[in-house]
Design an enzyme around this catalytic site. Structure first.
Site, PDB file in Angstrom:
ATOM      1  N   LYS A 162      -2.019 -13.502 -13.142  1.00 25.69           N
ATOM      2  CA  LYS A 162      -3.135 -12.768 -12.691  1.00 25.69           C
ATOM      3  C   LYS A 162      -4.225 -13.420 -12.690  1.00 25.69           C
ATOM      4  CE  LYS A 162      -0.966  -8.930 -10.901  1.00 25.69           C
ATOM      5  NZ  LYS A 162      -1.820  -8.334  -9.579  1.00 25.69           N
TER       6      LYS A 162
ATOM      7  N   ALA B 110       1.111  -1.424   0.111  1.00 29.44           N
ATOM      8  CA  ALA B 110      -0.164  -0.040   0.273  1.00 29.44           C
ATOM      9  C   ALA B 110       0.567   1.157   0.028  1.00 29.44           C
ATOM     10  CB  ALA B 110      -0.836   0.015   1.000  1.00 29.44           C
TER      11      ALA B 110
ATOM     12  N   TYR C 283       3.286 -12.209 -15.725  1.00 36.69           N
ATOM     13  CA  TYR C 283       2.468 -12.247 -15.157  1.00 36.69           C
ATOM     14  C   TYR C 283       0.645 -12.241 -15.260  1.00 36.69           C
ATOM     15  CZ  TYR C 283       0.439  -7.165 -13.875  1.00 36.69           C
ATOM     16  OH  TYR C 283      -0.099  -6.118 -13.359  1.00 36.69           O
TER      17      TYR C 283
ATOM     18  N   ARG D 224       2.415   2.517  -1.966  1.00 41.30           N
ATOM     19  CA  ARG D 224       2.344   3.550  -3.733  1.00 41.30           C
ATOM     20  C   ARG D 224       1.445   3.407  -4.272  1.00 41.30           C
ATOM     21  NH1 ARG D 224       6.645   2.162  -7.137  1.00 41.30           N
ATOM     22  NH2 ARG D 224       7.014  -0.250  -5.399  1.00 41.30           N
TER      23      ARG D 224
ATOM     24  N   ALA E 195      -0.209 -15.091 -16.843  1.00 45.11           N
ATOM     25  CA  ALA E 195      -0.614 -15.884 -15.433  1.00 45.11           C
ATOM     26  C   ALA E 195      -0.620 -16.302 -13.693  1.00 45.11           C
ATOM     27  CB  ALA E 195       0.638 -17.286 -15.833  1.00 45.11           C
TER      28      ALA E 195
ATOM     29  N   SER F 137      -5.788  -8.254 -13.047  1.00 42.79           N
ATOM     30  CA  SER F 137      -5.088  -7.292 -13.800  1.00 42.79           C
ATOM     31  C   SER F 137      -5.866  -7.791 -15.111  1.00 42.79           C
ATOM     32  CB  SER F 137      -4.483  -7.434 -14.538  1.00 42.79           C
ATOM     33  OG  SER F 137      -3.060  -6.790 -15.529  1.00 42.79           O
TER      34      SER F 137
ATOM     35  N   ILE G  78      -3.240   1.993 -15.492  1.00 45.72           N
ATOM     36  CA  ILE G  78      -3.719   3.077 -14.224  1.00 45.72           C
ATOM     37  C   ILE G  78      -2.328   3.502 -14.228  1.00 45.72           C
ATOM     38  CG2 ILE G  78      -3.982   3.259 -12.050  1.00 45.72           C
ATOM     39  CD1 ILE G  78      -6.787   1.559 -13.904  1.00 45.72           C
TER      40      ILE G  78
ATOM     41  N   ASP H 207       7.265  -8.727   3.680  1.00 44.13           N
ATOM     42  CA  ASP H 207       7.561  -8.995   1.576  1.00 44.13           C
ATOM     43  C   ASP H 207       6.463 -10.171   1.933  1.00 44.13           C
ATOM     44  OD1 ASP H 207       8.365 -10.706  -0.343  1.00 44.13           O
ATOM     45  OD2 ASP H 207      10.020 -10.254  -0.193  1.00 44.13           O
TER      46      ASP H 207
HETATM   47  P1  NAP Z   1       2.607  -0.455  -7.807  1.00 40.06           P
HETATM   48  O1  NAP Z   1       2.639   1.343  -7.963  1.00 40.06           O
HETATM   49  O2  NAP Z   1       4.119  -0.806  -8.659  1.00 40.06           O
HETATM   50  O3  NAP Z   1       3.508  -0.469  -6.297  1.00 40.06           O
HETATM   51  C1  NAP Z   1       3.157  -2.050  -5.836  1.00 40.06           C
HETATM   52  C2  NAP Z   1       2.772  -1.409  -4.701  1.00 40.06           C
HETATM   53  O4  NAP Z   1       3.467  -3.247  -4.079  1.00 40.06           O
HETATM   54  C3  NAP Z   1       4.195  -1.164  -3.918  1.00 40.06           C
HETATM   55  O5  NAP Z   1       3.441  -0.303  -2.106  1.00 40.06           O
HETATM   56  C4  NAP Z   1       5.303  -2.367  -3.419  1.00 40.06           C
HETATM   57  O6  NAP Z   1       6.295  -1.542  -1.812  1.00 40.06           O
HETATM   58  C5  NAP Z   1       4.380  -3.329  -2.838  1.00 40.06           C
HETATM   59  N1  NAP Z   1       5.592  -4.575  -3.082  1.00 40.06           N
HETATM   60  C6  NAP Z   1       5.572  -4.505  -4.131  1.00 40.06           C
HETATM   61  N2  NAP Z   1       6.784  -5.933  -4.153  1.00 40.06           N
HETATM   62  C7  NAP Z   1       5.972  -6.637  -2.508  1.00 40.06           C
HETATM   63  C8  NAP Z   1       6.274  -7.331  -2.007  1.00 40.06           C
HETATM   64  N3  NAP Z   1       7.607  -7.947  -2.402  1.00 40.06           N
HETATM   65  N4  NAP Z   1       6.079  -7.292  -0.330  1.00 40.06           N
HETATM   66  C9  NAP Z   1       4.862  -6.447   0.335  1.00 40.06           C
HETATM   67  N5  NAP Z   1       5.073  -5.256  -1.055  1.00 40.06           N
HETATM   68  C10 NAP Z   1       5.515  -5.756  -2.133  1.00 40.06           C
HETATM   69  O7  NAP Z   1       1.866  -1.158  -8.450  1.00 40.06           O
HETATM   70  P2  NAP Z   1      -0.063  -0.802  -8.850  1.00 40.06           P
HETATM   71  O8  NAP Z   1       0.318   0.239 -10.445  1.00 40.06           O
HETATM   72  O9  NAP Z   1      -0.500   0.451  -7.672  1.00 40.06           O
HETATM   73  O10 NAP Z   1      -0.111  -1.929  -8.531  1.00 40.06           O
HETATM   74  C11 NAP Z   1      -0.955  -2.496  -7.267  1.00 40.06           C
HETATM   75  C12 NAP Z   1      -1.880  -3.720  -7.960  1.00 40.06           C
HETATM   76  O11 NAP Z   1      -2.912  -3.538  -9.177  1.00 40.06           O
HETATM   77  C13 NAP Z   1      -0.891  -4.814  -8.718  1.00 40.06           C
HETATM   78  O12 NAP Z   1      -1.108  -6.000  -8.004  1.00 40.06           O
HETATM   79  C14 NAP Z   1      -0.842  -4.860 -10.224  1.00 40.06           C
HETATM   80  O13 NAP Z   1      -0.836  -5.549 -10.999  1.00 40.06           O
HETATM   81  C15 NAP Z   1      -2.136  -4.177 -10.442  1.00 40.06           C
HETATM   82  N6  NAP Z   1      -2.511  -3.492 -11.555  1.00 40.06           N
HETATM   83  C16 NAP Z   1      -2.090  -2.454 -11.897  1.00 40.06           C
HETATM   84  C17 NAP Z   1      -2.118  -1.330 -12.846  1.00 40.06           C
HETATM   85  C18 NAP Z   1      -1.532  -0.759 -13.291  1.00 40.06           C
HETATM   86  O14 NAP Z   1      -1.668  -0.272 -14.739  1.00 40.06           O
HETATM   87  N7  NAP Z   1      -0.706  -0.024 -12.813  1.00 40.06           N
HETATM   88  C19 NAP Z   1      -2.885  -2.675 -13.976  1.00 40.06           C
HETATM   89  C20 NAP Z   1      -3.989  -3.736 -13.407  1.00 40.06           C
HETATM   90  C21 NAP Z   1      -3.251  -4.433 -12.171  1.00 40.06           C
HETATM   91  P3  NAP Z   1       6.999  -0.678  -2.085  1.00 40.06           P
HETATM   92  O15 NAP Z   1       6.662   0.173  -2.290  1.00 40.06           O
HETATM   93  O16 NAP Z   1       8.352  -0.686  -0.738  1.00 40.06           O
HETATM   94  O17 NAP Z   1       8.184  -0.820  -3.381  1.00 40.06           O
END
Ligand code: NAP
Length: 251
Positions: free
Chosen positions: A163, A17, A159, A19, A161, A146, A192, A67
């Site tokens: 999702k 959470a 990714y 970011r 697979a 996703s 997003i 993690d």
């Molecule tokens: P993001 O901006 O890259 O943020 C990822 C978040 O996950 C960060 O808070 C990060 O922590 C945390 N994280 C990553 N690896 C982790 C781990 N091993 N253990 C605990 N925390 C972890 O990603 P986002 O775009 O917001 O995506 C959030 C979700 O939505 C993901 O599941 C992504 O696949 C999905 N999604 C995103 C999009 C898009 O277009 N953005 C589209 C479809 C689905 P740190 O800050 O400490 O690194």
């Protein structure tokens, strides 16, 4: 009851959470009145800021540098949240990563890391809460999948697979947990505006946006709004669903 207050007294866990989408979800649930616990991987300063922002809304915040890949640490995190607040009501499995390349060039490490974080991480956190949810005969789960998990995306076999696995996980658990009054749904966002997308090639991104009927990327808050709805009683008869939030890209 007003939408602003409908989660008062509830306890929510949001993974990943610090970011992007996870941060927007944590703030939305806090605004709706829930105490919010969250974890993250590395960004300590962002975790501190989020804790302060949640507390400013008059609810409790708990931050864990855990993690999501680590089964034991995730169990311990759940135990600490339960000890502190004495209940668990909501889980949002959001933490996720990409490691994109064509399959021919994909390392085993990049395959494993994506599956371990996205799919196994969803298992780890859900496994940690499910018995508590079953015993209390209530609990709501939203998994962030996703559009890649619904339709598949080139350069994202790992990714997609992971999702797609989350979608099957959601449907299977929705059936299994429904007798315990536990609802499980998934969201399938398109593009997003977050750091995850900021890492994409600019030309590729421009072409991708041209394919989106609404001609723009979505905002994290637009995903968070749907999470807030699904976790409220307004969505009390919705379970096992995969809801696209993609500007029409999946049509
Ligand atoms: P993001 O901006 O890259 O943020 C990822 C978040 O996950 C960060 O808070 C990060 O922590 C945390 N994280 C990553 N690896 C982790 C781990 N091993 N253990 C605990 N925390 C972890 O990603 P986002 O775009 O917001 O995506 C959030 C979700 O939505 C993901 O599941 C992504 O696949 C999905 N999604 C995103 C999009 C898009 O277009 N953005 C589209 C479809 C689905 P740190 O800050 O400490 O690194």
């Amino acid at each position: 009851m007003s939408k602003e207050k409908e989660l008062i007294g509830k306890t929510a866990i949001v993974t990943g959470a610090t970011r992007g989408i996870g941060r927007a979800i944590a703030l939305t649930l806090a605004r709706q009145g829930a105490n919010v616990a969250f974890n993250y991987l590395s960004h300590d300063e962002l975790a501190t800021t989020l804790t302060e922002d949640i507390e400013k809304m008059g609810v409790g915040a708990l931050s864990f540098k855990v993690d999501i890949k680590d089964y034991t640490q995730v169990q311990q995190m759940k135990d600490q949240i339960f000890e502190k607040w004495g209940r668990l009501d909501i889980l949002v499995n959001n933490a996720g990563i990409v490691r994109d390349s064509i399959l021919a060039m994909m390392s085993q490490e990049n395959w494993r890391e994506v599956m371990d974080t996205n799919l196994n991480g969803t298992f780890n956190m859900t496994k940690a809460v499910i018995v508590t949810f079953m015993k209390q005969k209530s609990g709501d789960i939203v998994n962030i999948s996703s559009i890649s998990g619904v339709h598949g995306m080139a350069r994202q076999v790992n990714y997609s697979a992971s999702k797609g696995g989350i979608i099957a996980f959601t449907k299977a658990l929705a059936k299994e947990a429904a007798p315990f009054n536990i609802r499980v749904n998934a969201l399938a966002p398109g593009f997003i505006e977050t750091d995850m997308v900021a890492g994409l090639n600019e030309k590729y991104l421009k072409q991708a946006i041209e394919q989106i009927p609404l001609q723009r990327m979505g905002k994290p808050e637009e995903v968070a709004e749907m999470v807030g709805f699904l976790l409220s009683q307004r969505a009390g008869y919705i379970t096992g669903q995969v809801i696209g939030i993609d500007g029409g890209l999946g049509i």
